[in-house]
Design a protein around this motif. Structure first.
Motif, PDB file in Angstrom:
ATOM      1  N   GLU A 247       0.836  -1.190   0.000  1.00 33.79           N
ATOM      2  CA  GLU A 247       0.000   0.000   0.000  1.00 33.79           C
ATOM      3  C   GLU A 247       0.876   1.246   0.000  1.00 33.79           C
ATOM      4  O   GLU A 247       2.072   1.201   0.319  1.00 33.79           O
ATOM      5  CB  GLU A 247      -0.922  -0.002   1.223  1.00 33.79           C
ATOM      6  CG  GLU A 247      -1.802  -1.233   1.350  1.00 33.79           C
ATOM      7  CD  GLU A 247      -2.841  -1.303   0.250  1.00 33.79           C
ATOM      8  OE1 GLU A 247      -3.156  -0.232  -0.332  1.00 33.79           O
ATOM      9  OE2 GLU A 247      -3.340  -2.412  -0.022  1.00 33.79           O
ATOM     10  N   GLU A 248       0.297   2.352  -0.395  1.00 35.47           N
ATOM     11  CA  GLU A 248       1.029   3.617  -0.371  1.00 35.47           C
ATOM     12  C   GLU A 248       1.378   4.010   1.064  1.00 35.47           C
ATOM     13  O   GLU A 248       0.605   3.764   1.990  1.00 35.47           O
ATOM     14  CB  GLU A 248       0.194   4.722  -1.032  1.00 35.47           C
ATOM     15  CG  GLU A 248       0.005   4.538  -2.517  1.00 35.47           C
ATOM     16  CD  GLU A 248      -0.684   5.728  -3.160  1.00 35.47           C
ATOM     17  OE1 GLU A 248      -0.901   6.728  -2.447  1.00 35.47           O
ATOM     18  OE2 GLU A 248      -1.005   5.658  -4.368  1.00 35.47           O
ATOM     19  N   ASP A 249       2.567   4.602   1.218  1.00 33.68           N
ATOM     20  CA  ASP A 249       3.127   5.024   2.518  1.00 33.68           C
ATOM     21  C   ASP A 249       3.430   3.838   3.430  1.00 33.68           C
ATOM     22  O   ASP A 249       3.632   4.021   4.638  1.00 33.68           O
ATOM     23  CB  ASP A 249       2.177   5.994   3.225  1.00 33.68           C
ATOM     24  CG  ASP A 249       1.974   7.280   2.447  1.00 33.68           C
ATOM     25  OD1 ASP A 249       2.920   7.691   1.736  1.00 33.68           O
ATOM     26  OD2 ASP A 249       0.882   7.859   2.529  1.00 33.68           O
ATOM     27  N   GLU A 250       3.480   2.643   2.867  1.00 31.88           N
ATOM     28  CA  GLU A 250       3.824   1.473   3.687  1.00 31.88           C
ATOM     29  C   GLU A 250       5.338   1.369   3.818  1.00 31.88           C
ATOM     30  O   GLU A 250       6.084   1.548   2.845  1.00 31.88           O
ATOM     31  CB  GLU A 250       3.259   0.202   3.063  1.00 31.88           C
ATOM     32  CG  GLU A 250       3.555  -1.062   3.874  1.00 31.88           C
ATOM     33  CD  GLU A 250       2.965  -2.302   3.235  1.00 31.88           C
ATOM     34  OE1 GLU A 250       3.236  -3.418   3.742  1.00 31.88           O
ATOM     35  OE2 GLU A 250       2.242  -2.168   2.221  1.00 31.88           O
ATOM     36  N   ASN A 251       5.814   1.082   5.011  1.00 32.26           N
ATOM     37  CA  ASN A 251       7.237   0.935   5.266  1.00 32.26           C
ATOM     38  C   ASN A 251       7.717  -0.403   4.694  1.00 32.26           C
ATOM     39  O   ASN A 251       7.127  -1.454   4.970  1.00 32.26           O
ATOM     40  CB  ASN A 251       7.528   1.005   6.761  1.00 32.26           C
ATOM     41  CG  ASN A 251       7.156   2.351   7.343  1.00 32.26           C
ATOM     42  OD1 ASN A 251       7.275   3.377   6.670  1.00 32.26           O
ATOM     43  ND2 ASN A 251       6.700   2.369   8.587  1.00 32.26           N
TER      44      ASN A 251
ATOM     45  N   LYS B 217       9.686   3.690   1.810  1.00 31.83           N
ATOM     46  CA  LYS B 217       8.230   3.554   1.826  1.00 31.83           C
ATOM     47  C   LYS B 217       7.698   3.627   0.403  1.00 31.83           C
ATOM     48  O   LYS B 217       8.344   4.174  -0.502  1.00 31.83           O
ATOM     49  CB  LYS B 217       7.581   4.636   2.691  1.00 31.83           C
ATOM     50  CG  LYS B 217       7.739   6.039   2.139  1.00 31.83           C
ATOM     51  CD  LYS B 217       7.032   7.059   3.022  1.00 31.83           C
ATOM     52  CE  LYS B 217       7.160   8.484   2.455  1.00 31.83           C
ATOM     53  NZ  LYS B 217       6.442   9.464   3.297  1.00 31.83           N
ATOM     54  N   ILE B 218       6.525   3.071   0.210  1.00 29.30           N
ATOM     55  CA  ILE B 218       5.897   3.027  -1.098  1.00 29.30           C
ATOM     56  C   ILE B 218       5.300   4.390  -1.433  1.00 29.30           C
ATOM     57  O   ILE B 218       4.557   4.973  -0.636  1.00 29.30           O
ATOM     58  CB  ILE B 218       4.809   1.936  -1.152  1.00 29.30           C
ATOM     59  CG1 ILE B 218       5.413   0.552  -0.880  1.00 29.30           C
ATOM     60  CG2 ILE B 218       4.086   1.948  -2.484  1.00 29.30           C
ATOM     61  CD1 ILE B 218       6.375   0.086  -1.924  1.00 29.30           C
ATOM     62  N   VAL B 219       5.622   4.896  -2.637  1.00 28.56           N
ATOM     63  CA  VAL B 219       5.057   6.167  -3.092  1.00 28.56           C
ATOM     64  C   VAL B 219       3.857   5.913  -3.997  1.00 28.56           C
ATOM     65  O   VAL B 219       2.780   6.484  -3.802  1.00 28.56           O
ATOM     66  CB  VAL B 219       6.128   6.990  -3.827  1.00 28.56           C
ATOM     67  CG1 VAL B 219       5.521   8.273  -4.391  1.00 28.56           C
ATOM     68  CG2 VAL B 219       7.270   7.323  -2.882  1.00 28.56           C
ATOM     69  N   SER B 220       4.039   5.058  -4.991  1.00 31.14           N
ATOM     70  CA  SER B 220       2.948   4.768  -5.925  1.00 31.14           C
ATOM     71  C   SER B 220       3.199   3.423  -6.581  1.00 31.14           C
ATOM     72  O   SER B 220       4.314   2.891  -6.541  1.00 31.14           O
ATOM     73  CB  SER B 220       2.826   5.857  -6.997  1.00 31.14           C
ATOM     74  OG  SER B 220       4.019   5.925  -7.772  1.00 31.14           O
TER      75      SER B 220
ATOM     76  N   TYR C 175       6.773  -0.744  -8.435  1.00 34.35           N
ATOM     77  CA  TYR C 175       6.441   0.292  -7.466  1.00 34.35           C
ATOM     78  C   TYR C 175       7.508   1.381  -7.508  1.00 34.35           C
ATOM     79  O   TYR C 175       8.669   1.135  -7.833  1.00 34.35           O
ATOM     80  CB  TYR C 175       6.375  -0.269  -6.050  1.00 34.35           C
ATOM     81  CG  TYR C 175       5.226  -1.227  -5.810  1.00 34.35           C
ATOM     82  CD1 TYR C 175       4.014  -0.781  -5.294  1.00 34.35           C
ATOM     83  CD2 TYR C 175       5.366  -2.588  -6.097  1.00 34.35           C
ATOM     84  CE1 TYR C 175       2.967  -1.651  -5.066  1.00 34.35           C
ATOM     85  CE2 TYR C 175       4.319  -3.467  -5.878  1.00 34.35           C
ATOM     86  CZ  TYR C 175       3.123  -2.994  -5.361  1.00 34.35           C
ATOM     87  OH  TYR C 175       2.084  -3.858  -5.137  1.00 34.35           O
TER      88      TYR C 175
ATOM     89  N   GLU D 146      10.363   5.548  -2.102  1.00 29.25           N
ATOM     90  CA  GLU D 146      11.116   6.687  -1.593  1.00 29.25           C
ATOM     91  C   GLU D 146      11.951   6.236  -0.408  1.00 29.25           C
ATOM     92  O   GLU D 146      11.421   5.702   0.577  1.00 29.25           O
ATOM     93  CB  GLU D 146      10.171   7.805  -1.153  1.00 29.25           C
ATOM     94  CG  GLU D 146      10.918   9.040  -0.647  1.00 29.25           C
ATOM     95  CD  GLU D 146       9.981  10.138  -0.183  1.00 29.25           C
ATOM     96  OE1 GLU D 146      10.476  11.194   0.239  1.00 29.25           O
ATOM     97  OE2 GLU D 146       8.745   9.913  -0.251  1.00 29.25           O
TER      98      GLU D 146
ATOM     99  N   ASN E 270      14.694   6.841   2.803  1.00 30.84           N
ATOM    100  CA  ASN E 270      14.679   7.785   3.925  1.00 30.84           C
ATOM    101  C   ASN E 270      15.461   9.053   3.621  1.00 30.84           C
ATOM    102  O   ASN E 270      15.249  10.087   4.273  1.00 30.84           O
ATOM    103  CB  ASN E 270      15.248   7.108   5.176  1.00 30.84           C
ATOM    104  CG  ASN E 270      14.326   6.018   5.695  1.00 30.84           C
ATOM    105  OD1 ASN E 270      13.149   5.969   5.337  1.00 30.84           O
ATOM    106  ND2 ASN E 270      14.853   5.144   6.539  1.00 30.84           N
TER     107      ASN E 270
END
Length: 252
Positions: free
Chosen positions: A176-180, A196-199, A206, A209, A211
Motif C-alpha cells: 500500500e502507499e506510505d507502507e514501510n 516507503k511506497i510512493v505509488s 512500485y 522513496e 529515507n
C-alpha cells in the motif's frame, strides 16, 4: 525355395542389383507353386517371413507398419534398432513371452490409458489421447514427486485451472502507499535499505522513496515488508553532509 533360404540379407535399399536378383528368385518360386495348383493362402505365410528377413532394415521398418501383428515379432532386433539402442546407451532386455508382469510399469500405464479413453467415449480418439497425455504430464508422479513436464521442459505447462479468472499462481505480496518496506540496493555494501511506497506503476512495479529522499523504481521481488520503524533522515545524513546521486539513481 533353397535359393531363397541361402540368399544373404540386403544391407542397403539402394542395391538395385541384389533387389533384382531377389525379385527374379521370388518370381520363379511363385510360378513353380502356382503350376502345382498351390493357392496363395498356403505359400504366402511361408514366403512373407523369408522376404522380411531378406529386406534391409529401413524397408523392414516401413513394411512392419502395414503388416499384421503376427509378422512383427522381430521388429525390435533389427540393425537400426540395435544401433539406436547402442548410440543412446539403452540396454535392451526382452521379457519372457506371455508374461506381461515382467514389464509391469508399462502394462500399468497401458491399463490407465485404456481406462481413461474408455471414459471419454463422446470425444474423438485423437482428441481424447491428447487430453489424457496433457493431464498425465502435468500431474506430479508418485515416484519422482515431479510432473513429467517439469522434468522434461524444466517448467510446468499451463492448464485450464491456471488460465481461469481469479486463479493466482504462487504468492505475490501487495504493498500500500506510505507502507514501510525494505528495498533492494545494488550500489552500496548493504543489500537492503529502508523506505516507503510512493505509488504503484503496474502489476509488479512500485516507486519507492528512501529515507534520504531518493526515488527508486523496483520490482515486487526486490521489495520486502518492514516491521521496523523507519529511521529519520537526520540519522542517516547529518546536517551539512553532501549527498551524491549515482547515474543509476538519477535515471530512476
Amino acid at each position: 525355395m533353397n535359393n531363397l533360404l541361402s540368399m544373404r540379407p540386403l544391407k542397403m535399399s539402394s542395391d538395385v542389383r541384389t533387389f533384382r536378383e531377389l525379385f527374379d528368385n521370388l518370381s520363379v518360386q511363385i510360378r513353380s507353386l502356382e503350376s502345382l495348383n498351390v493357392s496363395i493362402d498356403v505359400y504366402g505365410q511361408l514366403l512373407c517371413p523369408i522376404i522380411i528377413k531378406l529386406l534391409p532394415a529401413d524397408l523392414n521398418l516401413e513394411l512392419n507398419k502395414e503388416l499384421p501383428t503376427g509378422y512383427k515379432r522381430n521388429r525390435y532386433v533389427s540393425e537400426e534398432m540395435k544401433y539406436f539402442f547402442k548410440s543412446n546407451g539403452v540396454y535392451h532386455l526382452r521379457s519372457a513371452p506371455y508374461f506381461p508382469a515382467t514389464n509391469g510399469l508399462a502394462e500399468r500405464f497401458v491399463q490407465t490409458l485404456k481406462r481413461s479413453l474408455k471414459n471419454m467415449r463422446n470425444e474423438e480418439l485423437n482428441k481424447s489421447l491428447a487430453n489424457f497425455l496433457f493431464t498425465y504430464r502435468t500431474v506430479p508422479h508418485s515416484s519422482t514427486r515431479e510432473a513429467p513436464a517439469v522434468l522434461f521442459l524444466k517448467r510446468m505447462l499451463k492448464t485450464k485451472l491456471e488460465v481461469k479468472p481469479g486463479f493466482k499462481k504462487g504468492y505475490s505480496p501487495d504493498f500500500e502507499e506510505d507502507e514501510n518496506i525494505l528495498v533492494r540496493d545494488f550500489l552500496g555494501p548493504n543489500k537492503w535499505k529502508e523506505g516507503k511506497i510512493v505509488s504503484r506503476l503496474g502489476k509488479c512495479f512500485y516507486t519507492v522513496e528512501l529515507n534520504d529522499g531518493r526515488l527508486w523504481r523496483r520490482h515486487v521481488c526486490q521489495l520486502r515488508k518492514s516491521y521496523i520503524a523507519p529511521s529519520p533522515a537526520s540519522e542517516i545524513f547529518p546536517a551539512g553532509a553532501t549527498v551524491r546521486l549515482s547515474q543509476d539513481d538519477t535515471a530512476m
